[in-house]
Design an enzyme around this catalytic site. Structure first.
Site, short mmCIF file in Angstrom:
data_model
loop_
_atom_site.label_atom_id
_atom_site.label_comp_id
_atom_site.label_asym_id
_atom_site.label_seq_id
_atom_site.Cartn_x
_atom_site.Cartn_y
_atom_site.Cartn_z
N CYS A 65 30.35 37.20 26.63
CA CYS A 65 30.55 36.80 27.40
C CYS A 65 31.14 35.59 27.25
O CYS A 65 31.65 35.30 26.49
CB CYS A 65 28.86 36.59 28.66
SG CYS A 65 29.43 35.61 30.18
N ASP A 83 36.50 42.95 35.44
CA ASP A 83 36.33 41.70 35.01
C ASP A 83 37.22 40.77 35.67
O ASP A 83 38.42 39.88 35.03
CB ASP A 83 36.10 41.64 33.14
CG ASP A 83 35.89 39.96 33.56
OD1 ASP A 83 35.65 39.32 33.79
OD2 ASP A 83 35.69 40.50 31.97
N HIS A 94 32.23 42.67 33.73
CA HIS A 94 31.79 42.57 32.90
C HIS A 94 30.46 42.02 32.75
O HIS A 94 29.25 42.17 33.28
CB HIS A 94 31.87 40.91 33.63
CG HIS A 94 31.22 40.04 32.78
ND1 HIS A 94 32.80 39.56 32.38
CD2 HIS A 94 30.39 39.04 32.93
CE1 HIS A 94 31.73 37.55 31.55
NE2 HIS A 94 30.78 37.68 32.54
#
Length: 251
Positions: A134, A189, A221
């Site tokens: 992330c 994402d 994601h």
């Protein structure tokens, strides 16, 4: 695979003291070091388990609490499982904490973590590897470009905002990177749309960086985080294969 030993350590930085999780094979011998940069949910049991799994393959792994300016981990009282309904409230609290971690602050901290690993008895001499998730994927790229002499390889998974049009976008450090890079992008994402994937690929290619960027089809994601609703077991296992392959080539 071997047994591992993990404990909490404190790392002095220019802005205070960062708590971190350090894990390594139980035999105590120096092993190649990996700096693992957390996702936005922070240092918690899931990340410690991931670090332990990596350590069991023969590495010394350091996972700093990147939000140490807001307190020791866990900075937030997270549920055991983070579902989609919990995310808005969590990010409302996280927003100000995340904004404290500017690129400049993050790179000051990264220098402190790398210096600490240089003197860590469990870490072998020489450059280290990076992996991030992330927001941690973004920091892996920035760290590889900011400290090229200290980074031999860097990976990032389901990273967001890797190649924006902002003047401090991570992809702009490509010309300073000497490490080999790997990125595993999430197919679904919103934080890394196709135009950013293309921009990152172009920047790395034009800079002559050894790299591979792959899009994990069908993955969202956060696909490596099993304590969240975004978890994708197949994509997670693919991430492990890619990461260990990179590390095996590096060390």
């Amino acid at each position: 695979m071997t047994s591992v030993q993990g404990n909490v350590v404190d790392i002095p930085t220019e802005d205070g003291v960062a708590d971190a999780y350090l894990t390594h094979p139980s035999d105590g011998g120096p092993r190649p070091a990996v700096l693992l940069s957390m996702d936005a949910f922070g240092l918690r049991p899931r990340l410690e388990a991931m670090a332990d799994r990596l350590a069991a393959h023969g590495y010394t792994v350091l996972v700093p609490n990147l939000f140490y300016r807001a307190g020791r981990a866990p900075v937030l009282d997270l549920p055991e499982f983070i579902d989609t309904e919990a995310r808005p409230d969590i990010f409302q609290t996280l927003g100000p904490i995340m904004r404290q971690l500017t690129p400049e602050a993050a790179m000051r901290d990264a220098g402190a973590y790398l210096r600490w690993l240089e003197s860590c008895p469990a870490a072998a001499d020489g450059p280290v590897a990076l992996t991030g998730y992330c927001m941690g994927a973004r920091l892996s790229l920035l760290t590889a470009g900011t400290y090229p002499d200290r980074v031999a390889a860097a990976a990032g998974f389901h990273g967001g905002r890797l190649a924006t049009e902002d003047p401090d976008s991570p992809h702009l450090v490509a010309g300073r990177v000497t490490a080999e890079l790997y990125f595993g992008h999430a197919d679904h994402d919103h934080s890394l749309p196709p135009e950013q994937i293309d921009r990152l690929e172009k920047a790395l290619t034009e800079a002559g960086v050894r790299h591979r960027c792959e899009v994990y089809e069908g993955a969202g994601h956060g696909f490596t985080q099993s304590d969240t609703a975004a978890y994708d077991r197949a994509a997670d296992e693919r991430h492990w294969e890619a990461l260990l392959d990179l590390l095996n080539r590096t060390f």
